[in-house]
Design an enzyme around this catalytic site. Structure first.
Site, PDB file in Angstrom:
ATOM      1  N   ARG A 176       1.020  -1.187  -0.003  1.00  0.00           N
ATOM      2  CA  ARG A 176      -0.013   0.086   0.061  1.00  0.00           C
ATOM      3  C   ARG A 176       0.673   1.418  -0.147  1.00  0.00           C
ATOM      4  NH1 ARG A 176      -3.027  -3.642   3.269  1.00  0.00           N
ATOM      5  NH2 ARG A 176      -5.083  -4.225   2.019  1.00  0.00           N
TER       6      ARG A 176
ATOM      7  N   THR B 250       2.377  -5.186   4.938  1.00  0.00           N
ATOM      8  CA  THR B 250       1.640  -4.540   3.489  1.00  0.00           C
ATOM      9  C   THR B 250       1.439  -3.170   3.708  1.00  0.00           C
ATOM     10  OG1 THR B 250      -0.523  -5.157   4.185  1.00  0.00           O
ATOM     11  CG2 THR B 250       0.465  -6.661   2.792  1.00  0.00           C
TER      12      THR B 250
ATOM     13  N   GLY C 128      -1.528 -10.658   9.420  1.00  0.00           N
ATOM     14  CA  GLY C 128      -1.540 -11.941   9.687  1.00  0.00           C
ATOM     15  C   GLY C 128      -2.513 -12.586  10.532  1.00  0.00           C
TER      16      GLY C 128
ATOM     17  N   GLU D 154      -5.268 -13.941  10.584  1.00  0.00           N
ATOM     18  CA  GLU D 154      -5.937 -15.289  10.195  1.00  0.00           C
ATOM     19  C   GLU D 154      -5.103 -16.360  10.521  1.00  0.00           C
ATOM     20  OE1 GLU D 154      -8.519 -12.889   9.621  1.00  0.00           O
ATOM     21  OE2 GLU D 154      -7.024 -12.332   8.085  1.00  0.00           O
TER      22      GLU D 154
ATOM     23  N   TRP E 246      -2.583  -4.190  10.689  1.00  0.00           N
ATOM     24  CA  TRP E 246      -2.217  -4.363   9.345  1.00  0.00           C
ATOM     25  C   TRP E 246      -2.395  -3.364   8.558  1.00  0.00           C
ATOM     26  CZ3 TRP E 246      -6.307  -4.170   5.595  1.00  0.00           C
ATOM     27  CH2 TRP E 246      -7.434  -4.432   6.174  1.00  0.00           C
TER      28      TRP E 246
ATOM     29  N   ASP F 137     -15.537 -11.120  11.926  1.00  0.00           N
ATOM     30  CA  ASP F 137     -14.155 -10.595  11.381  1.00  0.00           C
ATOM     31  C   ASP F 137     -14.481  -9.122  10.898  1.00  0.00           C
ATOM     32  OD1 ASP F 137     -11.471 -10.908  10.430  1.00  0.00           O
ATOM     33  OD2 ASP F 137     -12.314 -11.043   8.334  1.00  0.00           O
TER      34      ASP F 137
ATOM     35  N   ARG G  95     -15.428  -1.563   9.813  1.00  0.00           N
ATOM     36  CA  ARG G  95     -15.903  -2.685   9.052  1.00  0.00           C
ATOM     37  C   ARG G  95     -17.388  -3.125   9.620  1.00  0.00           C
ATOM     38  NH1 ARG G  95     -10.852  -6.674   7.482  1.00  0.00           N
ATOM     39  NH2 ARG G  95     -12.499  -8.396   7.385  1.00  0.00           N
TER      40      ARG G  95
ATOM     41  N   TRP H 194     -12.940  -0.569  -3.761  1.00  0.00           N
ATOM     42  CA  TRP H 194     -12.151  -1.048  -3.228  1.00  0.00           C
ATOM     43  C   TRP H 194     -10.740  -0.230  -3.488  1.00  0.00           C
ATOM     44  CZ3 TRP H 194     -13.136  -4.987  -0.009  1.00  0.00           C
ATOM     45  CH2 TRP H 194     -12.219  -5.676   0.717  1.00  0.00           C
TER      46      TRP H 194
END
Length: 588
Positions: A130, A174, A190, A192, A251, A320, A344, A490
């Site tokens: 990014r 990222t 990370g 997940e 992240w 999530d 989210r 996105w």
């Protein structure tokens, strides 16, 4: 000299007139210095607003391509970078941890750095990057094998590199780094894989680690090579040993609020997704199951990494709904110092900049099924029957009750940054209207293996659109206008004093909209889906705009029925730069 920053730039020029190295003052004033873009977010407050108005509603239809740059090769995939512009050079990152230096006037490549990634990296959501950071004579970025690298900005030679954490355990990186007072601030990815989210600060000149702050309670911090303080209180909100692999990945990087000298980071989902394993399946009066500080925004002291305050958007998280989305510093219409974030979970929050206290919150998507609203403290009012069921209660013990949840796990808003215009007072929020079938399953932790304990299928909520760019009033939560898009949005958003809002679509259209009405005033087909972040700057008396085009990211990998809807879209890797010619601007 630029009309906005003549005074600020005097003294930053050497005797020969050559531009000095990037300084803390330049980073601090980036939002006003319109001949450069040296921070992610066009200012460390992340407003993504430019005071340039040469390009405006009346002449944006005259915007034309100046040059295009191909990232080349077969390493395409998702391109989510935000360009940086300084001293005649544009810096962009690409998929697979690449960094390019480009002549900003011609589009010619000056040098390229390609990280040699090892086998076995474990990125969850495409091989994207990014963006980078600038300081002194260095350009700094992170790589998918969880490393941070500083390069000579003129040559691309490695100055230093360091390991953030172990990629074999599921860690990666990222985000664009944040630089504050000579420290490089990074998070990690990370969530997940049962990693532990953390924030780290390194000396920008040497790469030496100054402090390390885990964001899950029970873990110890580090300052200047020595153990410092524990994050939170052991087992206050986590049962047993679940905190040891508690997730909370940081992240998306962070923002810096100079008004309070605070770094603000978001934290991701607690691990595993199965909330019943974390004590979060049923309400508790003592906070057990809230799983601090996952799904939260946290304010940190830049010098020490100590947590100054936190606000948890989704305690007892089970869908999530990462809390990583950017926190934007702004002033409300009454002059109060505020923070804003679109989570989210589907709610838009306004917080007090001094302590992260809840000021207000409202839905920014049409359908929220997991909560009926927010209480006076900003805590969700849960609809308990819409939580994914406990597999331990199932007859076979293998699959809990399936529920339909909205938003889907990719969020009412995911990583793609919103923009704020001090001119209109509005936030321009890229959102998506989708939901999911979700269920829980048994899971045990294994290093380097996915640690979810859930299954899911994401679905569109409406036939005529998924993507929705909304102009949100932070005083009331009112939507002033909405731009609907067939495919999910996105990419990032930028707004300008010229009354424009820029964003891109997966269908490849780069758009300029009226900031007051949402009317599309200009569009350009870039040839691939846009999931990058636009910028604008002034050069030789003309206003320029850049955006990278290259479809990818999480949607085609995790999107279920939505992924099928967009599977015709082509990948790519092309940086487009546009200009408003002087003669056309003057003619208008």
């Amino acid at each position: 000299m630029n009309r906005f920053v003549a005074a600020a730039v005097i003294g930053l020029l050497g005797a020969t007139g050559a531009v000095a190295e990037v300084t803390e003052d330049m980073l601090a004033n980036d939002a006003e210095m319109t001949n450069q873009v040296v921070t992610n977010g066009m200012g460390r407050h992340l407003q993504r607003y430019s005071p340039l108005d040469t390009l405006n509603k009346e002449n944006v239809d005259k915007l034309v391509p100046a040059w295009a740059f191909s990232l080349g090769g077969e390493k395409q995939r998702g391109q989510e970078t935000q360009p940086l512009v300084y001293d005649g050079i544009m810096y962009i990152t690409g998929s697979y941890s690449r960094l390019y230096a480009i002549d900003v006037k011609t589009g010619k490549e000056l040098w390229q750095y390609d990280a040699r990634l090892p086998e076995g990296i474990l990125p969850c959501c495409d091989v994207i990057n990014r963006g980078a950071a600038l300081y002194g004579d260095k350009v700094i970025f992170g790589t998918l094998d969880a490393r941070i690298v500083a390069l000579d900005a003129k040559t691309g030679d490695v100055v230093w590199r360091d390991k953030i954490d172990d990629y074999k355990a599921g860690y990666s990186y990222t985000a664009a780094p944040l630089i504050v007072n000579g420290l490089v601030i990074t998070g990690n990815s990370g969530g997940e894989f049962g990693i532990v989210g953390a924030v780290q600060a390194r000396d920008v000149n040497t790469g030496d680690l100054v402090w390390h702050r885990p964001v899950i309670e029970g873990h110890m911090g580090m300052l200047n090579g020595e153990e410092s303080t524990m994050t939170g209180t052991l087992n206050a909100t986590w049962p047993g040993d679940m905190w040891k692999t508690g997730g909370g990945a940081t992240w998306l990087g962070g923002s810096y609020d100079a008004r309070t000298d605070t770094i603000i980071m978001g934290t991701g989902n607690p691990a595993p997704w199965n909330s019943h394993l974390r004590g979060a399946g049923t309400p508790s009066e003592d906070g057990m199951g809230d799983n601090l500080y996952a799904a939260s925004r946290i304010g940190l002291d830049p010098a020490t990494g100590e947590i100054k305050w936190h606000f948890q958007t989704t305690p007892r998280e089970g869908w999530d709904y990462d809390g990583v989305n950017e926190v934007v510093a702004f002033e409300d219409s009454d002059g109060n110092q505020r923070l804003a974030t679109a989570d989210r979970n589907g709610f838009f929050y306004v917080l007090d900049a001094a302590d992260g206290g809840f000021v207000g919150g409202w839905p920014f998507v049409k359908d929220i099924s997991w909560a009926s609203g927010l209480d006076e403290n900003g805590r969700p009012i849960y609809i308990e029957e819409n939580r994914p069921g406990d597999p331990a209660a199932a007859s076979d013990g293998k699959k809990g009750d399936v529920v339909f949840s909205s938003p889907g796990f990719l969020g009412g808003k995911n990583w793609m940054p919103m923009a704020h215009s001090p001119k209109t007072g509005l936030f321009y929020v890229p959102s998506n209207e989708w939901g999911m079938d979700i269920w829980n399953e048994p899971i045990t932790y294994k290093k380097g293996a996915a640690y979810l304990g859930s299954g899911f299928t994401i679905k569109p909520n409406y036939e005529d659109h998924i993507g929705s760019l909304k102009a949100v009033d932070p005083a009331t939560g009112e939507w002033k206008w909405e731009y609907k898009n067939d495919a999910p949005l996105w990419g990032g958003v930028m707004t300008t004093a010229g009354g424009l809002v820029f964003t891109g679509t997966p269908e490849g259209e780069f758009l300029a909209l009226d900031d007051e009405t949402g009317e599309v005033l200009w569009s350009f087909q870039t040839g691939s889906g846009i999931v990058g972040q636009p910028i604008t700057w002034e050069q030789d008396g003309e206003q320029f705009v850049s955006i990278i085009s290259g479809w990818g990211g999480a949607v085609p990998l995790w999107g279920g029925e939505v992924a099928k809807k967009v599977n015709y879209l082509n990948q790519g890797g092309l940086l487009w730069t546009f200009r408003l010619p002087k003669e056309l601007a003057a003619a208008d």
